[in-house]
Design an enzyme around this catalytic site. Structure first.
Site, PDB file in Angstrom:
ATOM      1  N   GLU A 106       0.849  -1.195   0.000  1.00  0.00           N
ATOM      2  CA  GLU A 106       0.000   0.000   0.000  1.00  0.00           C
ATOM      3  C   GLU A 106       0.879   1.237   0.000  1.00  0.00           C
ATOM      4  O   GLU A 106       1.733   1.396   0.885  1.00  0.00           O
ATOM      5  CB  GLU A 106      -0.885   0.048   1.243  1.00  0.00           C
ATOM      6  CG  GLU A 106      -2.038  -0.921   1.266  1.00  0.00           C
ATOM      7  CD  GLU A 106      -2.963  -0.673   2.448  1.00  0.00           C
ATOM      8  OE1 GLU A 106      -4.149  -0.966   2.327  1.00  0.00           O
ATOM      9  OE2 GLU A 106      -2.495  -0.184   3.498  1.00  0.00           O
ATOM     10  N   CYS A 107       0.682   2.112  -0.955  1.00  0.00           N
ATOM     11  CA  CYS A 107       1.364   3.402  -1.017  1.00  0.00           C
ATOM     12  C   CYS A 107       2.881   3.233  -0.883  1.00  0.00           C
ATOM     13  O   CYS A 107       3.533   2.811  -1.815  1.00  0.00           O
ATOM     14  CB  CYS A 107       0.798   4.361   0.030  1.00  0.00           C
ATOM     15  SG  CYS A 107       1.158   6.101  -0.315  1.00  0.00           S
ATOM     16  N   GLY A 108       3.468   3.536   0.266  1.00  0.00           N
ATOM     17  CA  GLY A 108       4.904   3.353   0.429  1.00  0.00           C
ATOM     18  C   GLY A 108       5.327   1.925   0.181  1.00  0.00           C
ATOM     19  O   GLY A 108       6.404   1.659  -0.383  1.00  0.00           O
ATOM     20  N   THR A 167      -1.176  -0.771  -4.501  1.00  0.00           N
ATOM     21  CA  THR A 167      -2.109   0.340  -4.675  1.00  0.00           C
ATOM     22  C   THR A 167      -1.546   1.578  -3.992  1.00  0.00           C
ATOM     23  O   THR A 167      -0.772   1.482  -3.045  1.00  0.00           O
ATOM     24  CB  THR A 167      -3.474   0.039  -4.030  1.00  0.00           C
ATOM     25  OG1 THR A 167      -3.297  -0.085  -2.596  1.00  0.00           O
ATOM     26  CG2 THR A 167      -4.079  -1.236  -4.566  1.00  0.00           C
TER      27      THR A 167
END
Length: 435
Positions: free
Chosen positions: A326-328, A426
Site C-alpha cells: 500500500e502506497c509506500g 495500490t
C-alpha cells in the site's frame, strides 16, 4: 454506556492535537481509562493518542465505513471510563458526495455517537469576534451539540478577558484559555506530524502538554459535559483477514496501519507476523501473504536499496504466494524510487513501478476501487473503500492496472494500482470493504 466528547475545531492548525494529547495524558494520570478515537482517515495521529493514553486509538470514518462497523469500533470504549475523539480539519468539512454513512466530516461521527463537541478556537488576531465563529458553529447543525470552547493562543490576560466576554455575550461556555506557547508544537513533515516513534522525548513532551492543560483548562467540567455514546453492537462487524498467516512489514519506513484493520484480522484468528525491511529481515517463510503498509520509504530509500535479504525474501515468497503493498509499500515493490534530491534507489523490482519525490505532487482524497485482479485474499471484482495521501509522482507503470479507481465524486483517477503475477500494489490505503 461510556460518556464521551469530541475535540474539534473550525479549521486545521488550531492546536487541537496538542489539546487532545494533553487531555488524554491528564485523564490517564488521574486514573481514568480513556479510549481515544480519530475522525477520518489519519494514520499518524492515532500513534500519538496511544502514546498519551496507553490504549490503541481507532479511526472512525463516515465516508468509507458502514454504520455497523462505526458502532463496532465505538464499542472499544465499552470497557473504558471515558471516550475522547479528535476531529479532522474543520468540524463540518467533508466531501460533497456522501459515502457509506456520511460525507467524512467529524460532525457525522459526533452526531452518530452522541458526543458533544468542544471547539478549539485559535483567537490570535481577534478577541470578541471569535464568539461569532463559535456561535455560527453552534447553530449550523442543531443535531450536533457544541458543549463549549477552549481558547487557544491567547496573547495576554487582557486578550483572554476580551475573548471570554464575547463568548459570554452569546452564551458559549469557555472551558479554558491556553496562552500562546510556541515550544509546545510538534514538528511536521509533508504528511502531517513526524511519526510518534521518531520522537525520543515524546513521553516527556506529552507530559508537558498535560501539565499545560491542567493549568489552564477545567478538566472536571469537560468530563461533566460528556454524554453517553452508542454501545457496541451484539453482532460486531470487523474487516476479515485476507489470509491466515500475514507477514506484516513494521518499522519506521512502513508504519501506516489502521488499528481497526489489525484488530479485525486478529479477531478472525489471523496470525500477524511482523518483520522489519529496514533491518533487512525476510518475511516469515511460512506466511500465506506478505503485506507492506504505507510509511516513509523515501526517507530510508538508501537502506531499503541495500536490504538484499529482504528483497530475496519477497522474491521467493512471490513465487508461490501473494505479496501486496500500500502506497509506500507499493513503491518499495517497484523498480526504483527517486528521492527528493533526485537520487534513484533500486527497490525490490517485483513490479515495474518507478516513482519520484523530486517531482512532488500532492495526491489526496477518498478512493473506491473495483478489483480487476485478485489482491492478496480479495477476489477479483471485490470493491474496497480507502484513502490516498502522498506526494510521489509515477514516472513508469508498465504493469496491468489492478483496479478501476474513483474518487469521492465518482470520477476516475489515474492511480489504479498494478499487478504482476501474485504481486499487487495500490496507492490507496484500504479502510473497509465498499458497500
Amino acid at each position: 454506556m461510556t460518556p464521551g466528547l469530541m475535540i474539534a475545531a473550525p479549521a486545521s492548525g488550531t492546536g487541537k492535537t496538542t489539546v487532545m494529547l494533553g487531555l488524554l495524558r491528564a485523564l490517564r494520570d488521574d486514573g481514568v481509562a480513556v479510549q481515544p478515537f480519530k475522525s477520518g482517515p489519519d494514520y499518524i495521529d492515532p500513534a500519538f493518542h496511544r502514546a498519551a493514553s496507553g490504549r490503541a486509538s481507532f479511526n472512525l470514518d463516515s465516508w468509507s465505513m458502514p454504520g455497523a462497523m462505526l458502532d463496532t469500533l465505538a464499542g472499544k470504549a465499552d470497557d473504558a471510563d471515558f471516550a475522547l475523539a479528535e476531529g479532522s480539519m474543520g468540524l463540518f468539512d467533508g466531501v460533497a458526495k456522501p459515502g457509506t454513512t456520511g460525507n467524512g466530516a467529524s460532525a457525522d461521527i459526533a452526531r452518530r455517537m452522541g458526543w458533544p463537541v468542544v471547539l478549539v478556537i485559535d483567537v490570535s488576531g481577534q478577541a470578541q469576534s471569535a464568539a461569532a465563529t463559535a456561535l455560527g458553529f453552534s447553530r449550523y447543525d442543531p443535531s450536533v451539540t457544541i458543549a463549549g470552547v477552549i481558547l487557544n493562543r491567547v496573547a495576554s490576560p487582557r486578550h483572554e478577558r476580551l475573548a471570554r466576554s464575547g463568548m459570554d455575550a452569546v452564551g458559549i461556555r469557555v472551558f479554558g484559555a491556553l496562552p500562546r506557547r510556541g515550544d509546545l508544537k510538534l514538528p511536521e513533515r509533508h504528511l502531517g506530524l513526524v511519526q510518534a516513534v521518531e520522537h525520543p522525548d515524546l513521553d516527556v513532551r506529552i507530559g508537558e502538554y498535560a501539565t499545560f492543560l491542567r493549568a489552564h483548562v477545567d478538566i472536571a467540567a469537560l468530563r461533566e459535559a460528556a454524554t453517553a455514546g452508542v454501545q457496541g453492537p451484539s453482532d460486531p462487524v470487523w474487516i476479515r483477514p485476507p489470509a491466515q498467516r500475514i507477514a506484516l512489514a513494521q518499522d519506521a519506513a512502513f508504519s501506516f496501519t489502521y488499528a481497526h484493520v489489525l484488530e479485525g484480522w486478529r479477531r478472525a484468528g489471523a496470525e500477524i507476523l511482523p518483520f522489519s525491511p529496514l533491518a533487512d529481515e525476510r518475511p516469515a517463510a511460512d506466511a500465506d501473504l506478505v503485506w507492506l503498509p504505507g510509511g516513509y520509504p523515501e526517507l530510508h530509500a538508501g537502506r531499503l536499496a541495500e536490504a538484499r535479504n529482504f528483497h530475496a525474501g519477497l522474491v521467493k515468497h512471490a513465487g508461490t504466494r501473494p505479496v501486496h503493498g500500500e502506497c509506500g509499500g507499493y513503491m518499495a515493490l517497484g523498480e526504483g524510487l527517486i528521492d527528493a534530491d533526485g537520487v534513484r534507489h533500486r527497490m525490490a523490482g517485483l513490479l515495474g513501478l518507478v516513482t519520484s519525490y523530486a517531482q512532488r505532487k500532492m495526491h489526496l482524497g477518498y478512493r473506491r476501487a473495483s478489483l480487476r485482479s485478485p489482491m492478496g485474499g480479495f477476489a477479483s471484482g471485490a470493491s474496497l473503500a480507502g484513502h490516498e495521501f502522498h506526494y510521489s509522482t509515477i514516472l513508469e507503470q508498465p504493469d496491468a492496472a489492478l483496479a478501476d479507481v474513483t474518487d469521492a465524486q465518482g470520477e476516475a483517477v489515474p492511480e489504479t494500482g498494478s499487478y504482476r503475477g501474485r504481486v499487487t500494489g495500490t496507492f490507496f490505503h484500504m479502510i473497509a470493504p465498499a458497500a
